[in-house]
Design a protein around this motif. Structure first.
Motif, mmCIF file in Angstrom:
data_model
loop_
_atom_site.group_PDB
_atom_site.id
_atom_site.type_symbol
_atom_site.label_atom_id
_atom_site.label_comp_id
_atom_site.label_asym_id
_atom_site.label_seq_id
_atom_site.Cartn_x
_atom_site.Cartn_y
_atom_site.Cartn_z
ATOM 1 N N ARG A 199 0.683 -1.171 0.402
ATOM 2 C CA ARG A 199 0.226 -0.075 -0.223
ATOM 3 C C ARG A 199 0.874 1.087 0.266
ATOM 4 N N VAL A 200 0.540 2.392 -0.708
ATOM 5 C CA VAL A 200 1.233 3.244 -1.071
ATOM 6 C C VAL A 200 0.281 4.504 -0.196
ATOM 7 N N TYR A 201 0.081 4.880 0.972
ATOM 8 C CA TYR A 201 -0.341 5.883 1.492
ATOM 9 C C TYR A 201 0.505 6.898 1.293
ATOM 10 N N THR A 202 -1.499 8.268 1.732
ATOM 11 C CA THR A 202 -1.238 9.275 1.052
ATOM 12 C C THR A 202 -2.317 10.481 2.409
ATOM 13 N N GLU A 203 -2.446 11.167 2.668
ATOM 14 C CA GLU A 203 -3.051 12.024 3.010
ATOM 15 C C GLU A 203 -2.586 11.718 4.342
ATOM 16 N N LEU A 204 -1.713 10.651 5.585
ATOM 17 C CA LEU A 204 -1.728 9.907 6.388
ATOM 18 C C LEU A 204 -1.153 10.885 7.292
ATOM 19 N N GLY A 205 -1.951 10.598 8.578
ATOM 20 C CA GLY A 205 -1.075 11.304 9.300
ATOM 21 C C GLY A 205 0.556 10.746 9.642
ATOM 22 N N ASP A 206 1.010 11.612 10.668
ATOM 23 C CA ASP A 206 2.671 11.398 11.145
ATOM 24 C C ASP A 206 3.267 10.888 11.792
ATOM 25 N N THR A 207 2.334 9.582 12.489
ATOM 26 C CA THR A 207 2.689 8.672 13.457
ATOM 27 C C THR A 207 2.162 7.674 12.680
ATOM 28 N N GLN A 208 2.842 6.327 13.185
ATOM 29 C CA GLN A 208 2.180 5.178 13.103
ATOM 30 C C GLN A 208 2.536 4.480 14.705
ATOM 31 N N ILE A 209 2.021 3.203 14.393
ATOM 32 C CA ILE A 209 2.708 2.229 15.536
ATOM 33 C C ILE A 209 2.576 0.562 14.984
ATOM 34 N N LEU A 210 3.673 0.175 15.068
ATOM 35 C CA LEU A 210 3.913 -1.408 14.885
ATOM 36 C C LEU A 210 3.598 -2.016 15.867
ATOM 37 N N HIS A 211 2.041 -2.732 16.602
ATOM 38 C CA HIS A 211 2.153 -4.050 17.659
ATOM 39 C C HIS A 211 2.921 -5.332 17.298
ATOM 40 N N THR A 212 3.910 -5.730 17.818
ATOM 41 C CA THR A 212 4.497 -6.453 17.225
ATOM 42 C C THR A 212 4.282 -7.542 18.673
ATOM 43 N N LEU A 213 5.235 -8.656 18.624
ATOM 44 C CA LEU A 213 5.653 -9.646 19.801
ATOM 45 C C LEU A 213 6.056 -9.094 20.592
ATOM 46 N N GLU A 214 6.724 -8.240 20.179
ATOM 47 C CA GLU A 214 8.390 -7.986 21.484
ATOM 48 C C GLU A 214 7.915 -7.053 21.878
ATOM 49 N N GLY A 215 6.871 -5.761 21.763
ATOM 50 C CA GLY A 215 6.382 -4.715 21.577
ATOM 51 C C GLY A 215 5.788 -3.910 20.856
ATOM 52 N N ASP A 216 5.655 -2.342 21.177
ATOM 53 C CA ASP A 216 4.805 -1.611 20.149
ATOM 54 C C ASP A 216 6.478 -0.350 19.248
ATOM 55 N N ILE A 217 6.320 -0.431 17.998
ATOM 56 C CA ILE A 217 7.276 0.155 17.562
ATOM 57 C C ILE A 217 6.628 1.665 17.574
ATOM 58 N N GLN A 218 7.037 2.819 17.574
ATOM 59 C CA GLN A 218 6.938 4.112 17.560
ATOM 60 C C GLN A 218 7.029 4.505 15.638
ATOM 61 N N VAL A 219 6.777 4.990 14.908
ATOM 62 C CA VAL A 219 7.380 5.819 13.329
ATOM 63 C C VAL A 219 6.678 6.600 12.984
#
Length: 281
Positions: A199-219
């Protein structure tokens, strides 16, 4: 005190090794590509395929390849996928340390051969700021006397443990194109993975979170309203070079970008900085 040391990989690639009280990292001169970043007492924040053999001339299948001055396939037949920056040799031009935070700047001098792809007077550098957070910036300046435009991306590979148990949030009210179709509107905040995702996203907010087995990664991103979310799934994994058939299970790419209508346009003398910030929550 921390250390910044230049070393050579057994296959001949030069790299910089960083060790501080806050993190460990490794950045290759080829592509100005970081492939290791691990905050102290935490899990690694970057993923690399075990199938990659770190050969000169090949971008590393993992870490953060730099896609510049175009993302994806060029409109011109024969031009390299994702541009030429990711396989070019960059120069380490600056190293600064302040309170265990290390800032490194790599610069790229465009060769006569590469001018066939990019015949413009452009300064480009990449800034790495390393602490318990990884920040990577692509800095462009138009030194010419006419406008230029380009697309770019920080093609980040993340370790996620198990793709079936991964969820990504922060996508509410965005738009995306996938497999050449769209744009689609995404009302849900969450993305789950049960098939090939590109997926190529546009009009996207500036922060996403990856919820992984090791914990949450903020991008999070600066000067970017676009991003790419990618996992090749089963069939495409078998076609990719330097990628094991089951690698799709343990990685996802969330790429900070300036693509589609978010492309960069610079007037003479103007500059632009694209930044991604990555950390464990």
């Amino acid at each position: 005190m921390g250390s910044v040391t230049t070393k050579k990989h057994p296959n001949g690639l030069d790299f910089v090794e960083i060790n501080t009280a806050l993190c460990q990292a490794r950045i290759f001169h080829q592509g100005a590509q970081i492939d290791i970043f691990q905050p102290t007492d935490k899990a690694p924040l970057l993923w690399v395929s075990d199938a990659d053999d770190y050969q000169p001339g090949n971008g590393i299948r993992g870490g953060i390849p730099i896609c510049w001055p175009w993302f994806g396939a060029s409109e011109i037949t024969g031009f390299p996928q994702h541009g030429f920056a990711r396989t070019s040799l960059w120069s380490l031009s600056s190293v600064k340390m302040r309170d265990q935070i290390v800032d490194l700047i790599f610069t790229l001098k465009i060769t006569n051969e590469q001018q066939q792809y990019w015949p413009h007077d452009t300064e480009i550098s990449v800034l790495f700021s390393l602490s318990d957070t990884l920040s990577v910036s692509i800095v462009n300046k138009n030194n010419g006397d006419y406008p230029i435009s380009f697309t770019q991306a920080l093609h980040t590979y993340f370790p996620i443990g198990d793709i079936h148990k991964l969820s990504a949030t922060g996508f509410e009210n965005s738009k995306y194109i996938e497999f050449g179709k769209g744009p689609y509107s995404q009302e849900s905040d969450k993305v789950n993975f049960n098939r090939e995702t590109d997926r190529v996203y546009t009009e996207l907010g500036d922060t996403q979170i990856l919820h992984t087995l090791e914990g949450d990664i903020q991008v999070s991103r600066d000067n970017s309203q676009s991003a790419v979310l990618w996992n090749p799934w089963i069939d495409k994994s078998q076609r990719l070079s330097r990628f094991k058939d089951d690698d799709y299970l343990t990685m996802v790419c969330h790429e900070t970008a300036n693509v589609l209508e978010d492309e960069v346009k610079l007037l003479p003398g103007e500059s632009h900085t694209l930044t991604t910030h990555i950390r464990w929550l």
